[in-house]
Design an enzyme around this catalytic site. Structure first.
Site, PDB file in Angstrom:
ATOM      1  N   SER A  41     -12.179   4.279   5.769  1.00  0.00           N
ATOM      2  CA  SER A  41     -12.583   4.357   7.178  1.00  0.00           C
ATOM      3  C   SER A  41     -13.348   5.643   7.485  1.00  0.00           C
ATOM      4  CB  SER A  41     -11.355   4.271   8.090  1.00  0.00           C
ATOM      5  OG  SER A  41     -10.699   3.033   7.958  1.00  0.00           O
ATOM      6  N   ASP A  59       2.914   5.005  -5.692  1.00  0.00           N
ATOM      7  CA  ASP A  59       2.216   6.273  -5.474  1.00  0.00           C
ATOM      8  C   ASP A  59       3.175   7.434  -5.657  1.00  0.00           C
ATOM      9  OD1 ASP A  59       0.776   8.457  -4.693  1.00  0.00           O
ATOM     10  OD2 ASP A  59       0.498   7.825  -2.608  1.00  0.00           O
ATOM     11  N   GLU A 117      -1.711   5.785  -8.637  1.00  0.00           N
ATOM     12  CA  GLU A 117      -2.633   6.834  -8.179  1.00  0.00           C
ATOM     13  C   GLU A 117      -2.553   8.052  -9.093  1.00  0.00           C
ATOM     14  OE1 GLU A 117      -3.124   9.616  -4.194  1.00  0.00           O
ATOM     15  OE2 GLU A 117      -2.714   7.461  -3.940  1.00  0.00           O
ATOM     16  N   ALA A 138      -7.955   1.070   6.792  1.00  0.00           N
ATOM     17  CA  ALA A 138      -6.819   0.927   7.701  1.00  0.00           C
ATOM     18  C   ALA A 138      -7.160   1.451   9.094  1.00  0.00           C
ATOM     19  CB  ALA A 138      -5.593   1.653   7.145  1.00  0.00           C
ATOM     20  N   GLY A 194      -7.624   8.479   6.705  1.00  0.00           N
ATOM     21  CA  GLY A 194      -7.916   8.652   8.116  1.00  0.00           C
ATOM     22  C   GLY A 194      -9.383   8.956   8.361  1.00  0.00           C
ATOM     23  N   HIS A 198      -9.334   4.999  -1.678  1.00  0.00           N
ATOM     24  CA  HIS A 198      -8.592   4.997  -0.417  1.00  0.00           C
ATOM     25  C   HIS A 198      -9.372   5.782   0.633  1.00  0.00           C
ATOM     26  CE1 HIS A 198      -4.434   3.577  -1.726  1.00  0.00           C
ATOM     27  NE2 HIS A 198      -5.166   3.525  -2.829  1.00  0.00           N
ATOM     28  N   GLY A 199      -8.983   5.628   1.892  1.00  0.00           N
ATOM     29  CA  GLY A 199      -9.630   6.387   2.960  1.00  0.00           C
ATOM     30  C   GLY A 199     -11.030   5.908   3.288  1.00  0.00           C
ATOM     31  N   ASP A 220       0.839  -1.189   0.000  1.00  0.00           N
ATOM     32  CA  ASP A 220       0.000   0.000   0.000  1.00  0.00           C
ATOM     33  C   ASP A 220       0.883   1.251   0.000  1.00  0.00           C
ATOM     34  OD1 ASP A 220      -2.300   1.597   0.208  1.00  0.00           O
ATOM     35  OD2 ASP A 220      -2.304   1.492   2.406  1.00  0.00           O
ATOM     36  N   HIS A 221       0.606   2.165  -0.896  1.00  0.00           N
ATOM     37  CA  HIS A 221       1.327   3.448  -0.965  1.00  0.00           C
ATOM     38  C   HIS A 221       2.841   3.281  -0.988  1.00  0.00           C
ATOM     39  CE1 HIS A 221      -1.978   6.279  -0.900  1.00  0.00           C
ATOM     40  NE2 HIS A 221      -2.554   5.539   0.026  1.00  0.00           N
TER      41      HIS A 221
END
Length: 279
Positions: free
Chosen positions: A207, A104, A133, A228, A178, A204-205, A82-83
């Site tokens: 959450s 990325d 990305e 994550a 986040g 992504h993101g 990841d990333h």
């Protein structure tokens, strides 16, 4: 089942109209919780780790831990970087037998992003999935934030994928790394990108996004959603609650087992939210 290429996970999800969760691990508790949930639901999945989270373990330990746990699992799972912010990270993950890679370089210019991502494609070869990305996703990933965030330009999507030949395109369409209370998917922009991109998309993101938006993503060419912060929070919260209940607690295995259950519940809930058709 041995680890499979991310290409296999993507192809099966596309053929079945599913969205793969991509769940970040750091340790044995998180890995056990993720795989327990995968076995319950049966949806092809990515387990992933970012370079910032191999500081204790190194890539090889992550591979060994994940591969051992999956040996008796029947669901296709890929181990994903990841990333990967550098080609060095890509090289290390490939050397540890990761089966899926993200490069990325999204904060660079379009030309530099294409150049770096194309090198990663060459390193992966045709059998290892490559995610790249376009547009820089905001928010913090392990306290690392981009200097600038930018939305994905639909007009660049086809040219980028045609040049890089990546298998998955990570996009910035309102998603934020986040927990971001005001984050929402711009579905109009996502639709434009979906029609422009020759390959499936990644969000992504996950959450920080409203749960009610997850069930729509498969309609917009999304094949992968990253989670994550939810898992890390579940583990930290589980340990904290155990300590608050008994600040003389000294059974680490009992507390760790509780964390596995907490993580598994989060993963199962997210997979089902991504895939409302799954019973």
């Amino acid at each position: 089942m041995p680890l499979v290429s991310g290409i296999e996970v993507v192809n099966e999800c596309v053929s079945r109209g599913l969205v793969a969760g991509a769940f970040n691990t750091t340790n044995i508790e998180t890995t056990m919780g993720i795989v327990d949930a995968i076995e319950k639901v049966g949806v092809p999945t990515f387990i992933q780790v970012a370079p910032t989270n191999v500081a204790l373990s190194g890539y090889e330990y992550i591979y060994d831990m994940v591969a051992r746990r999956l040996a008796t699992t029947k669901v296709p799972v890929a181990l994903h970087l990841d990333h990967g912010k550098s080609l060095d990270a890509v090289e290390k993950a490939l050397a540890a037998d990761f089966t899926s890679i993200m490069i990325d370089d999204s904060e660079a210019s379009f030309a530099d992003n294409v150049a770096t991502s194309t090198k990663a494609r060459e390193m992966c070869g045709p059998d290892i999935a490559l995610e790249a990305e376009l547009g820089s996703i905001g928010g913090k990933e392990d306290d690392v934030a981009p200097e600038r965030a930018s939305m994905t330009d639909p007009n660049e999507a086809k040219a980028f994928v045609d040049a890089v030949r990546n298998d998955i395109l990570a996009v910035s369409v309102g998603n934020v790394h986040g927990y971001a209370p005001n984050a929402h998917i711009d579905f109009d922009l996502l639709d434009e990108v979906r029609h422009a991109s020759p390959v499936p998309l990644c969000i992504h993101g996950g959450s920080g996004l409203p749960a009610e938006e997850f069930g729509r993503l498969h309609e917009f060419g999304v094949v992968k959603v990253n989670i994550a912060s939810d898992l890390r929070n579940a583990m930290i919260r589980s340990f904290g609650e155990a300590y608050n209940a008994n600040n003389n607690e000294n059974s680490l295995i009992r507390v760790s087992k509780g964390a596995v259950v907490a993580i598994s519940e989060v993963v199962e809930r997210r997979i089902r939210q991504f895939n409302p058709s799954v019973a």
